[in-house]
Motif scaffolding. Sequence first.
Motif, short mmCIF file in Angstrom:
data_model
loop_
_atom_site.label_atom_id
_atom_site.label_comp_id
_atom_site.label_asym_id
_atom_site.label_seq_id
_atom_site.Cartn_x
_atom_site.Cartn_y
_atom_site.Cartn_z
N LYS A 1 2.42 -5.23 3.31
CA LYS A 1 3.52 -4.28 3.61
C LYS A 1 2.93 -3.06 3.36
O LYS A 1 2.66 -2.71 2.29
CB LYS A 1 4.70 -4.74 2.42
CG LYS A 1 5.81 -4.03 2.80
CD LYS A 1 6.65 -3.72 1.58
CE LYS A 1 6.54 -2.68 0.79
NZ LYS A 1 6.51 -1.30 1.54
N CYS B 1 -4.96 9.94 -4.99
CA CYS B 1 -4.93 9.33 -6.40
C CYS B 1 -5.94 9.81 -7.16
O CYS B 1 -5.82 10.19 -8.39
CB CYS B 1 -4.79 7.67 -6.39
SG CYS B 1 -6.06 7.38 -5.57
N GLU C 1 1.53 12.71 -13.05
CA GLU C 1 1.16 13.00 -11.74
C GLU C 1 2.19 13.50 -10.82
O GLU C 1 3.19 13.15 -10.66
CB GLU C 1 0.46 11.76 -11.44
CG GLU C 1 -0.17 11.81 -10.05
CD GLU C 1 -0.15 10.30 -9.24
OE1 GLU C 1 0.67 9.80 -9.33
OE2 GLU C 1 -1.47 10.32 -8.87
N PHE D 1 -13.71 0.50 -7.47
CA PHE D 1 -12.64 1.74 -7.64
C PHE D 1 -11.57 1.23 -8.30
O PHE D 1 -10.69 0.42 -7.98
CB PHE D 1 -12.18 1.95 -5.94
CG PHE D 1 -11.37 3.30 -6.01
CD1 PHE D 1 -11.81 4.44 -6.04
CD2 PHE D 1 -10.02 3.14 -6.01
CE1 PHE D 1 -11.01 5.48 -5.96
CE2 PHE D 1 -9.08 4.17 -6.02
CZ PHE D 1 -9.76 5.57 -5.99
N GLY E 1 -0.03 2.27 -5.60
CA GLY E 1 1.18 3.38 -5.49
C GLY E 1 1.41 3.88 -6.85
O GLY E 1 0.53 3.98 -7.72
N SER E 2 2.53 4.31 -7.04
CA SER E 2 2.88 5.04 -8.39
C SER E 2 2.82 3.96 -9.63
O SER E 2 2.94 2.72 -9.50
CB SER E 2 4.16 5.67 -8.11
OG SER E 2 5.24 4.71 -7.84
N GLU F 1 6.60 2.36 3.59
CA GLU F 1 7.45 2.77 4.82
C GLU F 1 7.32 4.21 5.45
O GLU F 1 8.05 4.29 6.25
CB GLU F 1 9.05 2.50 4.08
CG GLU F 1 9.38 3.29 3.00
CD GLU F 1 8.79 2.77 1.68
OE1 GLU F 1 7.78 2.24 1.45
OE2 GLU F 1 9.50 3.17 0.60
N LEU G 1 -2.97 2.48 -9.67
CA LEU G 1 -1.75 3.13 -9.61
C LEU G 1 -2.07 4.55 -9.91
O LEU G 1 -3.25 5.02 -9.31
CB LEU G 1 -0.74 2.77 -10.84
CG LEU G 1 -0.67 1.45 -10.55
CD1 LEU G 1 0.15 0.75 -11.97
CD2 LEU G 1 0.15 0.73 -9.26
N SER H 1 0.81 -1.18 -0.16
CA SER H 1 0.01 -0.12 0.12
C SER H 1 0.85 1.23 0.01
O SER H 1 2.17 1.28 0.28
CB SER H 1 -1.00 0.02 1.12
OG SER H 1 -0.28 0.12 2.32
#
Length: 513
Positions: A187, A299, A399, A469, A243-244, A190, A266, A161
């Motif tokens: 995970k 996002c 982005e 989504f 994420g990206s 961080e 993403l 995530s």
Amino acid sequence: ATDFGIKEALDQLGVKDINEGSSTGSNNFSNGEIIESYSPVDGQLIGKVKTTTRADYDKVMDAATSAFKTWRDVPAPQRGEIVRQFGNKLRDLKEPLGKLVSYEMGKSLQEGYGEVQEMIDICDFAVGLSRQLNGQTIPSERPGHVMREQWHPIGVVGIISAFNFPVAVWAWNTALAWICGDVCVWKASEKSLLCSIACQNIIAGILKENNLPEGISCIINGDYKVGEMMTTDSRIPLVSATGSTRMGRIVGKTVAERFGKSLLELGGNNAIIITPTADLKVVVPGAVFGAVGTCGQRCTSTRRLIIHESVYDKVRDAIVGAYDQIKIGNPLDENNHVGPLIDKDSVNTYLEAIEKAKAEGGNVLVEGGILEGEGYESGCYVKPAIIEAENHFEIVQHETFAPILYLMKYSGDVENAIEKQNGVAQGLSSAIMTNEMKEAEKFLSYAGSDCGIANVNIGTSGAEIGGAFGGEKETGGGRESGSDAWKVYMRRQTNTVNYSDELPLAQGIKFDL
Ligand code: NAD
């Protein structure tokens, strides 16, 4: 921070050893190096967490794979009962968890609570769904035969995530995966590790009360290197990664190489089309919240406004005027609209993006910049910026995860606006502001928006859990949350049963012996 009750919140969530030693949470076998979590709100150290080593990871996977054998035997509605208890616990802990989200990630307190509310909502949704994991019965072409389709648990689901929704994205995945009979290894980013420890503590308590193995929910800590342990692990049939696009490109490829499935959520590059009939009372709050809410770190944040030339000046002036009202500051103070960016790297990316837009010919309408002085000591507070730009600018095509809004004009028909809206690599969220029925329907048609989410007279930002989504193109194609998104967490099996005394072959094939 103490003024906002963070210490108490951490205590209530069982996140221990703040500012001393390490906080590892329950069911966390981590023994690796230490990551420190600093708040972007005031720059203070919140806690320390040990990362997961390869040996720790193998212990987690042993716990998860063994828990799967127990969990898949629990009937789905009873799995729903566990999720119901989890949702109730979240109701009890909404305040401390929402505060921790706000303090560790930097979003406003209201949005922190809102994120926990989304977790509660998806639990409710999942409880109902636990009695509806229905397959179909399909007519067979052969006499005395029946065909059906069943949905079975898929196994261990890996969840990766992003920092910006540090708890809700996990819940969207886990609540559904659990009722489907899967176990989860998470995970977290961080940058928001304490949030993940708090969540793990909550579910661990529920599992313990119900005499279920804690391996049903596991966490591993660290950066992309720890994520790679999951993406390369063929014991994990499904990796759900948020994420990206940069991350998704690597994760998607790695998982596909071992024929695993991936669910990718993403980056977006979301636009609102503002037509001549758009109602300014709807446009202004929709666009402004979309662009500056969560400091532009959603996002679904609004990045581009595509405005008809006939109303351009009026809309531009109204939006620029609204930016004057925005209060930037400590997100735990409910009077502020905009909190900090997540860290200084993010601040640099934001500054660079503004420079790039200027270099490509962008015209700055609302200046950006870093805020300094009392209350802004973390160095992560920035001013939301507005820049007139062209859709083809390189920087506009990307982005930037920060509050920069690009304004551009269109002329003629709505098709011209739709072409611009679709003219980026990402395909997450989109919106049109119009009172013209034909324009709205065109935008929603197959020839309209190419995004996973297309809205009329509401902004791009935020979504209800009832709908699926996710987005198309470089957004990754995955769908999470409502509708039939649950199917990705299960494996489909087609059965044919012969209850006759003959063995007729399909398609009338004869095979006489
Ligand atoms: P990021 O890509 O830097 O990190 C996301 C997660 O991926 C982190 O947990 C990170 O450790 C992990 N990761 C990175 N590289 C990896 C690799 N090679 N293997 C395995 N794991 C890896 O993103 P971020 O900065 O945390 O979040 C912001 C991005 O997330 C934005 O692009 C945003 O649009 C996107 N996002 C998308 C959605 C969605 O639903 N579409 C939701 C939230 C955020």
